[in-house]
Write an enzyme that holds these catalytic residues in place. Structure first.
Site, short mmCIF file in Angstrom:
data_model
loop_
_atom_site.label_atom_id
_atom_site.label_comp_id
_atom_site.label_asym_id
_atom_site.label_seq_id
_atom_site.Cartn_x
_atom_site.Cartn_y
_atom_site.Cartn_z
CB CYS A 183 -1.09 0.01 0.99
SG CYS A 183 -2.38 1.10 0.94
CG HIS A 227 -3.33 -3.45 3.37
ND1 HIS A 227 -2.38 -2.83 4.02
CD2 HIS A 227 -4.04 -2.52 2.66
CE1 HIS A 227 -2.26 -1.49 4.02
NE2 HIS A 227 -3.33 -1.45 3.11
CD GLU A 239 -0.88 -5.47 6.22
OE1 GLU A 239 -0.39 -6.07 5.19
OE2 GLU A 239 -1.01 -4.14 6.36
#
Lengths: 234, 81
Positions: A87, A204, A206
């Protein structure tokens, strides 16, 4: 022992999340490295996290790209250390010139925060080895400036060299305008450098690395790094 | 010296913010608008008094930080204080 570093800029907000995801997915001990430092401790993987470094002043990623730590990140990237930009981290990689192109304001002018489906285009990079080519994965996006732009020569070169890593796609893998959340050219969600070691993406991983978060499709990006490092060590 | 720097999107680069402004102007009743492009304006006050040196300095600033040459052009004027 494999080691990872996460660079923390003022305004980063996914730095802790990615540290935990990396540690839990790979067992890598993770250093948090402040932007004002001048040297990244010895690392096999460097992650530039999501967030709004320097408040996105001037252009997103522009100030961070010139922060003291980035000189060493660029040097280490060029000497062979794997780098993942997520990002805002992707925006920073583009601003440093480690990856081509730029992330512009979403075509809708809206901040997009939702799960998207991506088609894996290149499953040979350090961070995508554990996926299959053409596999469709679900990973969230959360950005206002994720509209990937490069001139058509650069786009042709990226495609010709198999450097598009992820494209926004429908869940059956079809890529079209309706599957594009932000207006990115050719539905590009992530790209790599020519060595397949420097990867940037808007989604993302994560945020979906373990089941309690609602999915595990992101986890393989971190596991890929582990597998790649293990392979490199023989 | 003062540098007045204009940063604009290159031709062919989509400008969704410019489009939104264009629509808003239309909604306010301004007719006949063909196109709106949005850019940035930056003023930098320099200690440098030599015009040629100031020129070179500002060009370097624009190329290295103020503009992203992938999508933007810059132009500037210099003024004595």
């Amino acid at each position: 022992m494999l080691r990872a570093s996460v660079i923390v800029f003022p305004g980063s907000n996914c730095d802790r999340d990615v540290k935990v995801a990396l540690e839990k997915s790979t067992g890598f001990p993770v250093n948090m490295v402040w932007h004002g430092d001048t040297e990244v401790p010895a690392s096999d993987v460097i992650v530039l996290p999501g967030g709004f470094s320097y408040g996105d002043y001037l252009r997103c990623g522009a100030m961070a790209a010139h922060s003291p730590i980035m000189r060493d990140v660029v040097a280490k990237a060029k000497s062979g250390v794997a780098v993942l930009g997520i990002c805002n981290g992707f925006q920073v990689l583009c601003e440093t010139g480690l990856l081509p192109g730029v992330l512009m304001r979403n075509a809708s002018l809206k901040f997009m925060c939702r799960d998207v489906t991506l088609r894996v285009e290149n499953a040979d990079t350090t961070f995508t080895k554990c996926y299959r080519k053409d596999q469709v994965v679900r990973i969230p996006v959360a950005h206002g400036d994720g509209n990937y732009f490069a001139d058509s020569n650069t786009l042709d070169e990226l495609e010709g060299e198999d450097r598009v890593v992820f494209r926004y796609a429908h869940s059956d893998g079809t890529v079209d305008k309706a599957a594009n959340p932000n207006g990115s050219q050719r539905n590009i969600a992530g790209i790599t450098d020519a060595s397949n070691r420097i990867v940037g993406l808007m989604p993302h991983p994560e945020r979906l690395y373990e089941l309690p978060l609602g999915g595990t499709d992101g986890r393989r990006m971190f596991e890929s790094a582990l597998v790649s490092m293990a392979e490199a060590m023989g | 010296m003062k540098a007045r720097i204009k940063i604009t999107l290159k031709a062919g680069v989509l400008d969704p913010q410019g489009k939104a402004i264009e629509h808003a102007l239309g909604a306010l009743g301004f007719s006949g608008i063909k196109d709106v492009r949005q850019g940035k304006y930056i003023e930098v006050t320099l200690a440098e008094t030599d015009e040629a040196k100031a020129q070179a300095q500002v060009e370097k600033m624009c190329e290295e930080l103020l503009a992203n040459m992938v999508i933007e052009n810059y132009s500037f004027t210099l003024e004595k204080d």
